[in-house]
Design an enzyme around this catalytic site. Sequence first.
Site, PDB file in Angstrom:
ATOM      1  N   GLU A  40       0.861  -1.194   0.000  1.00  0.00           N
ATOM      2  CA  GLU A  40       0.000   0.000   0.000  1.00  0.00           C
ATOM      3  C   GLU A  40       0.894   1.240   0.000  1.00  0.00           C
ATOM      4  O   GLU A  40       1.578   1.511   0.984  1.00  0.00           O
ATOM      5  CB  GLU A  40      -0.914   0.022   1.223  1.00  0.00           C
ATOM      6  CG  GLU A  40      -1.771   1.279   1.304  1.00  0.00           C
ATOM      7  CD  GLU A  40      -2.471   1.451   2.642  1.00  0.00           C
ATOM      8  OE1 GLU A  40      -2.826   2.599   2.977  1.00  0.00           O
ATOM      9  OE2 GLU A  40      -2.647   0.444   3.369  1.00  0.00           O
ATOM     10  N   ARG A  44       0.562  10.528  -0.025  1.00  0.00           N
ATOM     11  CA  ARG A  44       0.954  11.567   0.936  1.00  0.00           C
ATOM     12  C   ARG A  44       2.082  12.460   0.433  1.00  0.00           C
ATOM     13  O   ARG A  44       2.475  13.401   1.122  1.00  0.00           O
ATOM     14  CB  ARG A  44       1.367  10.922   2.273  1.00  0.00           C
ATOM     15  CG  ARG A  44       0.255  10.127   2.930  1.00  0.00           C
ATOM     16  CD  ARG A  44       0.695   9.553   4.256  1.00  0.00           C
ATOM     17  NE  ARG A  44      -0.276   8.600   4.778  1.00  0.00           N
ATOM     18  CZ  ARG A  44      -0.121   7.900   5.890  1.00  0.00           C
ATOM     19  NH1 ARG A  44       1.014   8.024   6.589  1.00  0.00           N
ATOM     20  NH2 ARG A  44      -1.055   7.055   6.287  1.00  0.00           N
ATOM     21  N   THR A  68      -4.534   6.202   1.345  1.00  0.00           N
ATOM     22  CA  THR A  68      -4.922   7.586   1.618  1.00  0.00           C
ATOM     23  C   THR A  68      -5.809   8.154   0.508  1.00  0.00           C
ATOM     24  O   THR A  68      -5.661   9.294   0.093  1.00  0.00           O
ATOM     25  CB  THR A  68      -3.696   8.499   1.873  1.00  0.00           C
ATOM     26  OG1 THR A  68      -2.689   7.784   2.587  1.00  0.00           O
ATOM     27  CG2 THR A  68      -4.094   9.705   2.712  1.00  0.00           C
ATOM     28  N   LYS A 128     -11.099  -1.455   6.913  1.00  0.00           N
ATOM     29  CA  LYS A 128      -9.857  -1.100   7.590  1.00  0.00           C
ATOM     30  C   LYS A 128     -10.226  -0.387   8.892  1.00  0.00           C
ATOM     31  O   LYS A 128     -10.890   0.661   8.862  1.00  0.00           O
ATOM     32  CB  LYS A 128      -9.040  -0.167   6.689  1.00  0.00           C
ATOM     33  CG  LYS A 128      -7.874   0.536   7.363  1.00  0.00           C
ATOM     34  CD  LYS A 128      -7.228   1.510   6.386  1.00  0.00           C
ATOM     35  CE  LYS A 128      -6.182   2.386   7.045  1.00  0.00           C
ATOM     36  NZ  LYS A 128      -5.546   3.301   6.078  1.00  0.00           N
TER      37      LYS A 128
END
Length: 209
Positions: A40, A44, A68, A128
Site C-alpha cells: 500500500e 501523501r 490515503t 480497515k
Amino acid sequence: MNILQIMRTGPVIPVIVINRLEDAVPLARALVAGGVRVLELTLRTPVALKAIEAIANEVEGAMIGVGTITRPEDFDASVKAGALFGVSPGLTPELIAASKDSSLPLLPGVMTPSDVITARAAGFTQLKLFPAQQAGGVGMLKALGGPFPDLAFCPTGGISLATAPEFLALPNVACVGGSWLTPGDAIASRDWGRIAALARGTVSLGQAA
C-alpha cells in the site's frame, strides 16, 4: 482479484510513504524478495502516483495498491497509475459513489460501529479499522465481532511486529497494516537489505495466525 483475496495474500500490508521517486522500485523489490507482495503506497507525497506507476510496471510479483484515498478523483488517478486496489482512512457518500463508478476495489476505513454500519450498508464487507490503536485495538475488534460476524478487518495504525500476532489471532482479522516494514531511516539510507529482512519477519506471523 477482490479485496478479501488481496487481504489474505499475506498477514501484513506495509503502509509505504515515498518521498524520492527513485526509491520506489528498489523498495518494492526488497519487500517482494522478503515475501511481501501486497503493498500500500500512500498518496501523501507529490511523487506517490508516479511511484505506483513505476512499481506496477517494473516490479514483478508486486500487488500495488494506493493508500490515503480521500477524494473521488483519487480513484481515476489510481487506476491510471496501475493500482490494483485502494485504501481510504474513512468513508464518505462521495467516496461511496466514486467507488461504485470505479473498477478499483476499495478497502474503506472505519473507526466506530456507526462507521461500520454505514460501510456495510454501502456493500463493503472488508474494512480497515483506523487508527486501530486509538479506536480500541484488539478490544474493539472483539466487540465488533459480535454484532458484525460477517465482516473482515485490516486494523492499521499503531501496530508493530510485537503486537501484530494478537490482532492476527482474531477471527475477524484477515491481515494488519503496518509501517514498521518500511522505516523512514531505512528508506532514507536505501538499506534495502534491512527492509527485505523485515519483510521476511512477517512469514512467521502468517504461520502463527
